[in-house]
Motif scaffolding. Structure first.
Motif, PDB file in Angstrom:
ATOM      1  N   ALA A  25     -15.295  14.217  18.246  1.00 24.31           N
ATOM      2  CA  ALA A  25     -16.334  14.277  17.220  1.00 24.31           C
ATOM      3  C   ALA A  25     -17.258  13.077  17.352  1.00 24.31           C
ATOM      4  O   ALA A  25     -16.826  11.992  17.722  1.00 24.31           O
ATOM      5  CB  ALA A  25     -15.697  14.280  15.835  1.00 24.31           C
ATOM      6  N   SER A  26     -18.511  13.279  16.997  1.00 25.06           N
ATOM      7  CA  SER A  26     -19.436  12.155  17.028  1.00 25.06           C
ATOM      8  C   SER A  26     -19.273  11.277  15.794  1.00 25.06           C
ATOM      9  O   SER A  26     -19.582  10.098  15.830  1.00 25.06           O
ATOM     10  CB  SER A  26     -20.877  12.654  17.136  1.00 25.06           C
ATOM     11  OG  SER A  26     -21.230  13.430  16.016  1.00 25.06           O
ATOM     12  N   LEU A  27     -18.765  11.846  14.690  1.00 23.45           N
ATOM     13  CA  LEU A  27     -18.565  11.112  13.442  1.00 23.45           C
ATOM     14  C   LEU A  27     -17.110  11.235  13.019  1.00 23.45           C
ATOM     15  O   LEU A  27     -16.588  12.351  12.919  1.00 23.45           O
ATOM     16  CB  LEU A  27     -19.480  11.676  12.352  1.00 23.45           C
ATOM     17  CG  LEU A  27     -19.420  11.025  10.980  1.00 23.45           C
ATOM     18  CD1 LEU A  27     -19.857   9.561  11.042  1.00 23.45           C
ATOM     19  CD2 LEU A  27     -20.286  11.795   9.998  1.00 23.45           C
ATOM     20  N   VAL A  28     -16.454  10.094  12.805  1.00 24.70           N
ATOM     21  CA  VAL A  28     -15.041  10.083  12.417  1.00 24.70           C
ATOM     22  C   VAL A  28     -14.858   9.210  11.183  1.00 24.70           C
ATOM     23  O   VAL A  28     -15.277   8.052  11.167  1.00 24.70           O
ATOM     24  CB  VAL A  28     -14.133   9.548  13.558  1.00 24.70           C
ATOM     25  CG1 VAL A  28     -12.672   9.510  13.115  1.00 24.70           C
ATOM     26  CG2 VAL A  28     -14.286  10.398  14.808  1.00 24.70           C
ATOM     27  N   ALA A  29     -14.227   9.796  10.163  1.00 25.48           N
ATOM     28  CA  ALA A  29     -13.830   9.041   8.972  1.00 25.48           C
ATOM     29  C   ALA A  29     -12.319   8.925   9.015  1.00 25.48           C
ATOM     30  O   ALA A  29     -11.615   9.934   8.983  1.00 25.48           O
ATOM     31  CB  ALA A  29     -14.264   9.755   7.708  1.00 25.48           C
ATOM     32  N   ASN A  30     -11.833   7.702   9.125  1.00 27.52           N
ATOM     33  CA  ASN A  30     -10.397   7.458   9.181  1.00 27.52           C
ATOM     34  C   ASN A  30      -9.975   6.826   7.862  1.00 27.52           C
ATOM     35  O   ASN A  30     -10.320   5.672   7.591  1.00 27.52           O
ATOM     36  CB  ASN A  30     -10.063   6.559  10.369  1.00 27.52           C
ATOM     37  CG  ASN A  30      -8.576   6.507  10.645  1.00 27.52           C
ATOM     38  OD1 ASN A  30      -7.759   6.843   9.800  1.00 27.52           O
ATOM     39  ND2 ASN A  30      -8.232   6.089  11.847  1.00 27.52           N
ATOM     40  N   ILE A  31      -9.229   7.577   7.055  1.00 27.61           N
ATOM     41  CA  ILE A  31      -8.763   7.082   5.767  1.00 27.61           C
ATOM     42  C   ILE A  31      -7.323   6.637   5.928  1.00 27.61           C
ATOM     43  O   ILE A  31      -6.454   7.431   6.305  1.00 27.61           O
ATOM     44  CB  ILE A  31      -8.884   8.160   4.668  1.00 27.61           C
ATOM     45  CG1 ILE A  31     -10.358   8.472   4.413  1.00 27.61           C
ATOM     46  CG2 ILE A  31      -8.240   7.696   3.370  1.00 27.61           C
ATOM     47  CD1 ILE A  31     -10.761   9.827   4.818  1.00 27.61           C
ATOM     48  N   ASP A  32      -7.076   5.362   5.669  1.00 29.69           N
ATOM     49  CA  ASP A  32      -5.734   4.783   5.745  1.00 29.69           C
ATOM     50  C   ASP A  32      -5.229   4.618   4.312  1.00 29.69           C
ATOM     51  O   ASP A  32      -5.689   3.748   3.578  1.00 29.69           O
ATOM     52  CB  ASP A  32      -5.793   3.443   6.465  1.00 29.69           C
ATOM     53  CG  ASP A  32      -4.426   2.818   6.667  1.00 29.69           C
ATOM     54  OD1 ASP A  32      -3.489   3.107   5.895  1.00 29.69           O
ATOM     55  OD2 ASP A  32      -4.298   2.019   7.607  1.00 29.69           O
ATOM     56  N   VAL A  33      -4.289   5.474   3.930  1.00 29.53           N
ATOM     57  CA  VAL A  33      -3.775   5.473   2.555  1.00 29.53           C
ATOM     58  C   VAL A  33      -3.053   4.164   2.245  1.00 29.53           C
ATOM     59  O   VAL A  33      -3.175   3.633   1.134  1.00 29.53           O
ATOM     60  CB  VAL A  33      -2.876   6.702   2.316  1.00 29.53           C
ATOM     61  CG1 VAL A  33      -2.205   6.648   0.955  1.00 29.53           C
ATOM     62  CG2 VAL A  33      -3.690   7.989   2.463  1.00 29.53           C
ATOM     63  N   SER A  34      -2.332   3.614   3.210  1.00 25.35           N
ATOM     64  CA  SER A  34      -1.567   2.392   2.942  1.00 25.35           C
ATOM     65  C   SER A  34      -2.467   1.197   2.651  1.00 25.35           C
ATOM     66  O   SER A  34      -2.131   0.349   1.821  1.00 25.35           O
ATOM     67  CB  SER A  34      -0.622   2.068   4.100  1.00 25.35           C
ATOM     68  OG  SER A  34      -1.349   1.797   5.276  1.00 25.35           O
ATOM     69  N   SER A  35      -3.635   1.119   3.284  1.00 22.46           N
ATOM     70  CA  SER A  35      -4.547   0.003   3.027  1.00 22.46           C
ATOM     71  C   SER A  35      -5.678   0.385   2.068  1.00 22.46           C
ATOM     72  O   SER A  35      -6.492  -0.465   1.714  1.00 22.46           O
ATOM     73  CB  SER A  35      -5.139  -0.528   4.332  1.00 22.46           C
ATOM     74  OG  SER A  35      -5.994   0.435   4.922  1.00 22.46           O
ATOM     75  N   GLN A  36      -5.731   1.673   1.672  1.00 18.75           N
ATOM     76  CA  GLN A  36      -6.769   2.176   0.768  1.00 18.75           C
ATOM     77  C   GLN A  36      -8.163   1.848   1.303  1.00 18.75           C
ATOM     78  O   GLN A  36      -9.025   1.333   0.594  1.00 18.75           O
ATOM     79  CB  GLN A  36      -6.573   1.619  -0.655  1.00 18.75           C
ATOM     80  CG  GLN A  36      -5.319   2.111  -1.341  1.00 18.75           C
ATOM     81  CD  GLN A  36      -5.401   3.591  -1.699  1.00 18.75           C
ATOM     82  OE1 GLN A  36      -6.201   3.994  -2.513  1.00 18.75           O
ATOM     83  NE2 GLN A  36      -4.551   4.399  -1.066  1.00 18.75           N
ATOM     84  N   THR A  37      -8.346   2.150   2.589  1.00 16.95           N
ATOM     85  CA  THR A  37      -9.649   1.927   3.228  1.00 16.95           C
ATOM     86  C   THR A  37     -10.087   3.170   3.990  1.00 16.95           C
ATOM     87  O   THR A  37      -9.269   3.997   4.399  1.00 16.95           O
ATOM     88  CB  THR A  37      -9.617   0.747   4.214  1.00 16.95           C
ATOM     89  OG1 THR A  37      -8.625   0.995   5.212  1.00 16.95           O
ATOM     90  CG2 THR A  37      -9.343  -0.572   3.512  1.00 16.95           C
ATOM     91  N   MET A  38     -11.386   3.267   4.189  1.00 17.70           N
ATOM     92  CA  MET A  38     -11.986   4.321   4.998  1.00 17.70           C
ATOM     93  C   MET A  38     -12.887   3.646   6.018  1.00 17.70           C
ATOM     94  O   MET A  38     -13.777   2.871   5.657  1.00 17.70           O
ATOM     95  CB  MET A  38     -12.802   5.261   4.110  1.00 17.70           C
ATOM     96  CG  MET A  38     -13.543   6.341   4.852  1.00 17.70           C
ATOM     97  SD  MET A  38     -14.224   7.508   3.641  1.00 17.70           S
ATOM     98  CE  MET A  38     -15.710   8.003   4.481  1.00 17.70           C
TER      99      MET A  38
END
Length: 143
Positions: A25-38
């Motif tokens: 994908a050209s656009l990736v949103a990686n949501i890390d639940v443990s660190s509460q970051t995107m």
């Protein structure tokens, strides 16, 4: 079978990191639940890292790899007292990445399962998804 394929895809993505993600994908949103970051990357380059709120105790944010299903500039949750969900990017049924006015809660679990972020950041992500297209966007949610 579908679950096995999804798990295999997630394993490959974790083993090979962002290089595989950027090919997919050209656009990736990686949501890390443990660190509460995107973390938002485009063509393999990290552009943004934002605090988010995912599901609080008693609720669940689904883990996995998704594509956007639909976008809504302003949506009101029929399930939760017509709560406003500005700049929603729906990725799994009623689950979405969307803006919130509860910015003091960002950085810790506080939602009913959606991924909430500051409204200006939600607007940025929403625009990026619409520009890149659903087929060129991946949403990865991990522990």
């Amino acid at each position: 079978m579908k679950k096995t394929v999804l798990m295999a895809a997630m394993l490959v993505a974790m083993l090979f990191g962002s290089s595989v993600q950027s090919w997919a994908a050209s656009l990736v949103a990686n949501i890390d639940v443990s660190s509460q970051t995107m973390t938002v990357s485009q063509y393999g380059e990290v552009l943004y890292r934002w605090n988010v709120s995912t599901a609080r105790k008693g609720y669940f944010t689904p883990r996995g790899a998704y594509r956007p299903q639909r976008t809504e500039r302003m949506w009101y949750s029929r399930k939760y007292e017509m709560s406003p969900m500005p700049y929603s990017v729906f990725f799994h049924g009623g689950y979405a990445i969307h803006g919130t006015g509860a910015v003091r809660q960002l950085g810790r679990p506080a939602s009913h399962g959606c991924v909430r972020l500051q409204t200006a950041n939600a607007a940025t992500f929403y625009s990026m998804v619409r520009e890149a297209g659903f087929g060129n966007t991946r949403i990865l949610i991990t522990n």
